[in-house]
Motif scaffolding. Structure first.
Motif, PDB file in Angstrom:
ATOM      1  N   LYS A  84       0.307  -0.853   0.009  1.00 60.31           N
ATOM      2  CA  LYS A  84       0.416   0.609   0.052  1.00 60.31           C
ATOM      3  C   LYS A  84      -0.649   1.219  -0.862  1.00 60.31           C
ATOM      4  O   LYS A  84      -0.731   0.876  -2.050  1.00 60.31           O
ATOM      5  CB  LYS A  84       1.789   1.079  -0.433  1.00 60.31           C
ATOM      6  N   ILE A  85      -1.444   2.122  -0.295  1.00 60.80           N
ATOM      7  CA  ILE A  85      -2.440   2.828  -1.088  1.00 60.80           C
ATOM      8  C   ILE A  85      -1.864   4.190  -1.462  1.00 60.80           C
ATOM      9  O   ILE A  85      -1.583   5.022  -0.586  1.00 60.80           O
ATOM     10  CB  ILE A  85      -3.755   3.015  -0.308  1.00 60.80           C
ATOM     11  N   CYS A  86      -1.685   4.431  -2.741  1.00 65.47           N
ATOM     12  CA  CYS A  86      -1.099   5.683  -3.232  1.00 65.47           C
ATOM     13  C   CYS A  86      -2.104   6.385  -4.142  1.00 65.47           C
ATOM     14  O   CYS A  86      -3.096   5.794  -4.564  1.00 65.47           O
ATOM     15  CB  CYS A  86       0.201   5.401  -3.978  1.00 65.47           C
ATOM     16  N   SER A  87      -1.820   7.637  -4.455  1.00 65.74           N
ATOM     17  CA  SER A  87      -2.816   8.425  -5.177  1.00 65.74           C
ATOM     18  C   SER A  87      -2.992   7.997  -6.624  1.00 65.74           C
ATOM     19  O   SER A  87      -4.023   8.278  -7.235  1.00 65.74           O
ATOM     20  CB  SER A  87      -2.460   9.915  -5.116  1.00 65.74           C
ATOM     21  N   LYS A  88      -2.006   7.290  -7.182  1.00 63.09           N
ATOM     22  CA  LYS A  88      -2.134   6.863  -8.578  1.00 63.09           C
ATOM     23  C   LYS A  88      -1.855   5.378  -8.764  1.00 63.09           C
ATOM     24  O   LYS A  88      -1.849   4.892  -9.900  1.00 63.09           O
ATOM     25  CB  LYS A  88      -1.174   7.668  -9.466  1.00 63.09           C
ATOM     26  N   SER A  89      -1.595   4.660  -7.672  1.00 61.78           N
ATOM     27  CA  SER A  89      -1.230   3.252  -7.823  1.00 61.78           C
ATOM     28  C   SER A  89      -1.474   2.468  -6.539  1.00 61.78           C
ATOM     29  O   SER A  89      -1.632   3.040  -5.454  1.00 61.78           O
ATOM     30  CB  SER A  89       0.248   3.127  -8.239  1.00 61.78           C
ATOM     31  N   ILE A  90      -1.507   1.143  -6.693  1.00 57.32           N
ATOM     32  CA  ILE A  90      -1.523   0.206  -5.570  1.00 57.32           C
ATOM     33  C   ILE A  90      -0.162  -0.500  -5.592  1.00 57.32           C
ATOM     34  O   ILE A  90       0.260  -1.017  -6.632  1.00 57.32           O
ATOM     35  CB  ILE A  90      -2.656  -0.831  -5.714  1.00 57.32           C
ATOM     36  N   ILE A  91       0.513  -0.519  -4.446  1.00 56.65           N
ATOM     37  CA  ILE A  91       1.838  -1.139  -4.380  1.00 56.65           C
ATOM     38  C   ILE A  91       1.820  -2.196  -3.283  1.00 56.65           C
ATOM     39  O   ILE A  91       1.370  -1.934  -2.162  1.00 56.65           O
ATOM     40  CB  ILE A  91       2.941  -0.093  -4.104  1.00 56.65           C
ATOM     41  N   LEU A 114      -9.880   7.159  -5.754  1.00 50.47           N
ATOM     42  CA  LEU A 114      -8.626   7.435  -6.466  1.00 50.47           C
ATOM     43  C   LEU A 114      -8.675   6.907  -7.904  1.00 50.47           C
ATOM     44  O   LEU A 114      -8.095   7.523  -8.815  1.00 50.47           O
ATOM     45  CB  LEU A 114      -7.452   6.811  -5.711  1.00 50.47           C
ATOM     46  N   TYR A 115      -9.370   5.800  -8.095  1.00 55.76           N
ATOM     47  CA  TYR A 115      -9.516   5.254  -9.452  1.00 55.76           C
ATOM     48  C   TYR A 115     -10.280   6.233 -10.339  1.00 55.76           C
ATOM     49  O   TYR A 115      -9.918   6.465 -11.496  1.00 55.76           O
ATOM     50  CB  TYR A 115     -10.229   3.904  -9.387  1.00 55.76           C
ATOM     51  N   ARG A 116     -11.342   6.833  -9.781  1.00 60.19           N
ATOM     52  CA  ARG A 116     -12.101   7.803 -10.571  1.00 60.19           C
ATOM     53  C   ARG A 116     -11.212   8.999 -10.958  1.00 60.19           C
ATOM     54  O   ARG A 116     -11.313   9.516 -12.075  1.00 60.19           O
ATOM     55  CB  ARG A 116     -13.326   8.279  -9.778  1.00 60.19           C
ATOM     56  N   ALA A 117     -10.380   9.415 -10.046  1.00 58.12           N
ATOM     57  CA  ALA A 117      -9.471  10.525 -10.356  1.00 58.12           C
ATOM     58  C   ALA A 117      -8.512  10.152 -11.476  1.00 58.12           C
ATOM     59  O   ALA A 117      -8.259  10.941 -12.391  1.00 58.12           O
ATOM     60  CB  ALA A 117      -8.693  10.932  -9.110  1.00 58.12           C
TER      61      ALA A 117
END
Length: 918
Positions: free
Chosen positions: A55-62, A151-154
């Motif tokens: 799962k690709i999420c805005s603040k994490s990888i699940i 997303l990592y840069r954010a």
């Protein structure tokens, strides 16, 4: 109930899909998912491969493994050291299928969740670790990596506002590149009315996607396809729709397909209020023909008259005040009712059993309040008395942790609260609300419902060990409760008890009413942080994104005060008379205490029962006879006590006496060439009083058949007269109502009536109608400009004055119990005023003006402009029955004491006699 059901649903889905949006951080978005393998210890002898979903999420990888025994892996992007993939030309080549083609994520922290499929606090693994994710569709690798880098840069930006702005830009870009899939329509014949971007709101979670409205359905398609590809609601099933305030902004919309005020079918948050309002208009227009929209005032009237319970009324108020089970910062709030958690028997007849509902929780303990007030006096602006709120996400989940543990873990970053701070005991929790320095929480609806699962640790959760070594298990109940179900039953009985019914309006003033804000709130010691109130901050005026995010975060954690529904004191509930209560609970009132002895329950009770029976059957009113006896509209009707003679006045300037027995007009009298406006018969059936447009009031002797007296009492037309206990009340277009004492005259000796003016009630404009309450202590007046006034007769002072109608007030009358005043006007509206508070509590719009009426407090019999008689359910705001009547407007109406006989007069110059046909 909603929360418990939601959790049960999650449990049913638990073994199919362990992932949920609750695994995300607050304000985090789930973008996409890919079938993949998670490879650990790559290249080593103990290399292992786990099949699952990335799962690709805005603040994490699940990563969710297919094997339920394996933990879900959550990698915060901010903790990533590197995210790498093969060269782009290899990653995007669909012909390459090497197992080494994967995404390498190196991080210094990872969370392990639901290991062995057990709900528990997240396990944190610190230290450098590498995770390799191998996608089934290798050619998507490059796109996934680029998304993760973005997303990592954010996540690496220093300020939360900058992070939020960048993630929002990424989200909006994704939404702009997609649209609603029209193949999801239920029918190819559906017509599209609107499409826009929005987010579906559930507790602690928002899920972005596309909203679509057709002529038949409302659709929401999540961007990520979770939890299902499309949510579809048939417009025909919609029962209510409400605009909501979400995150301090007017962007929410909640749709209900059931009559249960707690459970909605979808809650949407829009990106601008124009889209929200347009969708609201489309759905509201669709349902307006078959759904009655209820206001706080209409529910108040139902509650006052006992048609809905205290519980139902509180649910309705919460719903109207933007409280929703989908928004934990605005979860429905209910009061602590019971104050006794130590007795072995709960005595609901003792006032000390109950909490003082006139005070907020923070003011119940005087010593604590004194300390808080001292701090308040010394505080700089903006000042507040309480540092925490009475309703917040943390408090809601404090009560519900046993049925909604994943919500608690989501709110508290993967942890449960300390065991000693858990909801362990009712007595302890109540004591802390009384004594704690920062604990002012109220209750939630679940305490007054039927599902006790939130009190039981049926999931066998490990909620920790208390200081004494005892594990946190079920909630400890008071001695008077034999078990969780019994506790809820007794709580319900307490909420519906007479004491609470008599005092609940005081708590409503604090939470939803006039003591919520301003000087009244200060006087009631009910002042919370300014940010919690609607309008306390204008987010649009805050340009700094970091400040805006900080404010939203603070509100989410702190909670919000409900929307203010009432600005004047809330009326009391109408409590049944003692005798009625003694019938329902014969053990509670002895015969000696009863106001009516056993042998006295004859005439009065039979009359009351016959009146109730008549109004219950009022729709069975049938036309008996009709006669044309005047040359113009009939303005007044009066009947002798034996019912044999009917007196009528008309705009043709005549007073006529009609004999029921001979069915003929026996007398016709003209006092002047001006219209007569009303008439009444004095007790004893000796004298008829009529009012005239020539400014005079005429007394006509029935026995001698001639005018007995003339009272020249006004400077303009007299519009109506009333008589009570030797006093005459006259309303006039000269803007006054006058109160006269009348000493009776004697026609046989030519002795005139003696008139003494006792009071003059002055108005700004012409008075068109008046009515007196049963005790003759209050007078209501209605003017030609639509104002309703309630006067204290003894003091000759106005108590309440409301601009109720636009145009002339045609008729006004107190309810039999004098608690409410009903009026009808030229604006085609019925208005109900609470007499005690002067609050306008109900407004019913009609198809045409209703010129006159009779009512029993719940049901209205009205005469319409078109000549029909209409039966209205006032509480439901709808017509029950239409009865064909006059050929012109019904302008006067008389009803006998038993309410089973009615006479109407119309502009068609006829009088009609109506009888109930049981």
């Amino acid at each position: 109930f909603f929360f418990v059901c939601l959790f049960v649903l999650n449990e049913l889905l638990f073994f199919v899909c362990r992932f949920s949006l609750l695994l995300l951080n607050l304000e985090e978005y789930y973008f996409e998912q890919h079938t993949a393998n998670h490879i650990t210890n790559k290249g080593c002898r103990d290399e292992r491969k786990f099949r699952g979903s990335l799962k690709i999420c805005s603040k994490s990888i699940i990563f969710e493994p297919d094997d339920n025994n394996q933990p879900i892996i959550k990698i915060p992007l901010r903790d990533c050291i590197s995210i790498k993939a093969p060269e782009d030309n290899e990653a995007n080549n669909p012909f390459i299928r090497e197992t080494s083609a994967g995404i390498s994520v190196v991080c210094n922290q990872v969370f392990l969740i639901k290991e062995r499929n057990i709900i528990a606090p997240y396990k944190t693994v610190r230290g450098r670790t590498e995770h390799l994710f191998q996608l089934d569709v290798a050619w998507k690798l490059g796109d996934v990596v680029r998304t993760l880098h973005q997303l990592y840069r954010a996540s690496c930006l220093d300020k939360m506002g900058d992070q939020a702005a960048m993630i929002t830009a990424i989200l909006q870009s994704r939404l702009a590149r997609t649209s609603f899939d029209k193949n999801r329509f239920q029918s190819i014949s559906e017509t599209l009315h609107m499409e826009c971007k929005a987010e579906m709101v559930t507790p602690l979670v928002t899920n972005p996607g596309h909203v679509c409205v057709t002529d038949a359905n409302l659709y929401f398609q999540p961007l990520n396809g979770y939890p299902k590809p499309v949510v579809q609601i048939t417009l025909q099933n919609v029962r209510r729709i409400y605009k909501r305030r979400h995150g301090l902004m007017p962007l929410g919309l909640e749709v209900f397909c059931t009559e249960n005020d707690l459970c909605s079918d979808i809650y949407l948050k829009f990106y601008n209020y124009q889209d929200r309002d347009e969708l609201y208009y489309l759905i509201a227009t669709y349902i307006e023909n078959h759904i009655t929209e209820h206001t706080a005032e209409s529910y108040m009237l139902q509650w006052q008259r006992g048609h809905i319970s205290n519980y139902q009324y509180l649910l309705h108020l919460n719903n109207l005040a933007d409280r929703s089970c989908n928004d934990l910062s605005q979860y429905p709030v209910f009061p602590w009712i019971i104050a006794d958690y130590s007795s072995s028997v709960l005595d609901l007849t003792k006032p000390e059993t109950f909490r003082d509902l006139s005070k907020p929780i923070g003011a119940l303990n005087k010593e604590r309040l004194d300390r808080l007030l001292k701090r308040y006096q010394e505080m700089a602006e903006p000042k507040f008395m309480y540092g925490s709120h009475y309703s917040s996400p943390g408090y809601v989940l404090f009560y519900l942790v046993r049925v909604a543990p994943e919500y608690m873990l989501c709110l508290q970053n993967g942890k449960f609260d300390h065991a000693d701070r858990m909801f362990n005991s009712l007595a302890e929790t109540w004591k802390n609300c009384l004594d704690g320095a920062t604990d002012f929480k109220e209750l939630i609806p679940e305490f007054y419902e039927n599902d006790s699962s939130f009190l039981i640790n049926s999931l066998k959760l490990d909620l920790g060990k208390r200081q004494g070594g005892k594990m946190v298990e079920d909630v400890e109940l008071p001695p008077w409760a034999s078990g969780p179900d019994d506790f809820l039953q007794k709580s319900q009985e307490a909420l519906e008890s007479q004491y609470v019914s008599e005092h609940l309006h005081e708590w409503i003033d604090l939470i939803f009413g006039c003591k919520q804000k301003g000087g009244e709130a200060v006087a009631a010691h009910n002042v919370f942080h300014p940010l919690t109130y609607e309008g306390g901050v204008d987010l649009n005026s805050i340009l700094d994104p970091n400040e805006k995010v900080a404010l939203l975060t603070q509100i989410l954690e702190f909670g919000q005060t409900p929307k203010q529904l009432f600005t004047t004191p809330h009326p009391r509930r109408i409590i049944p008379k003692l005798k009625s209560l003694s019938r329902a609970s014969s053990h509670s009132v002895s015969i000696a205490e009863s106001p009516v002895s056993p042998n006295e329950e004859s005439f009065e009770d039979l009359t009351e029962e016959s009146i109730t029976l008549a109004w219950n059957n009022i729709a069975k009113l049938k036309l008996d006879e009709q006669y044309k006896i005047h040359k113009e509209a009939i303005t007044g009707i009066a009947v002798t006590s034996n019912g044999s003679s009917v007196f009528t006045t008309s705009q043709d300037s005549t007073l006529k006496m009609f004999s029921k027995e001979s069915k003929t007009t026996q007398r016709s009298v003209s006092f002047s060439n001006m219209a007569l406006s009303s008439c009444l018969i004095l007790p004893g059936d000796t004298t008829v009083i009529t009012s005239s447009w020539d400014n005079h009031i005429y007394f006509y002797s029935i026995a001698f058949g001639r005018r007995q007296d003339t009272l020249m009492g006004h400077d303009d037309a007299v519009s109506k007269v009333c008589w009570r206990d030797g006093r005459l009340y006259s309303a006039s277009w000269d803007s006054t109502v006058k109160v006269w004492h009348c000493a009776p005259g004697d026609t046989s000796s030519n002795k005139k009536h003696q008139f003494e003016l006792l009071a003059e009630l002055e108005h700004d404009v012409s008075v068109n109608t008046i009515d007196l309450n049963a005790a003759n202590t209050l007078l209501a007046s209605g003017t030609k400009e639509g104002t309703i006034s309630v006067w204290d007769v003894a003091a000759a002072t106005v108590l309440h004055q409301l601009p109720c109608h636009s145009g002339t007030v045609f008729d006004a009358a107190f309810s039999p119990d004098s608690r409410h005043l009903l009026s009808t006007g030229e604006d085609s509206c019925f208005k109900v005023i609470d007499v005690q508070t002067g609050m306008l509590i109900s407004s019913v719009t009609t198809d045409e003006p209703q010129r006159c009426f009779k009512w029993d407090g719940n049901t209205i019999l009205s005469g319409s402009q078109s000549g029909e008689l209409l039966i209205w359910d006032l509480l439901g705001g709808k017509v029950i029955e239409r009865i064909k009547g006059h050929a012109g407007a019904v302008v006067s109406m008389w009803m006998n004491e038993q309410c089973n006989s009615v006479i109407t007069g119309g502009e068609d110059k006829q009088i009609m006699f109506w009888k109930l046909q049981y």
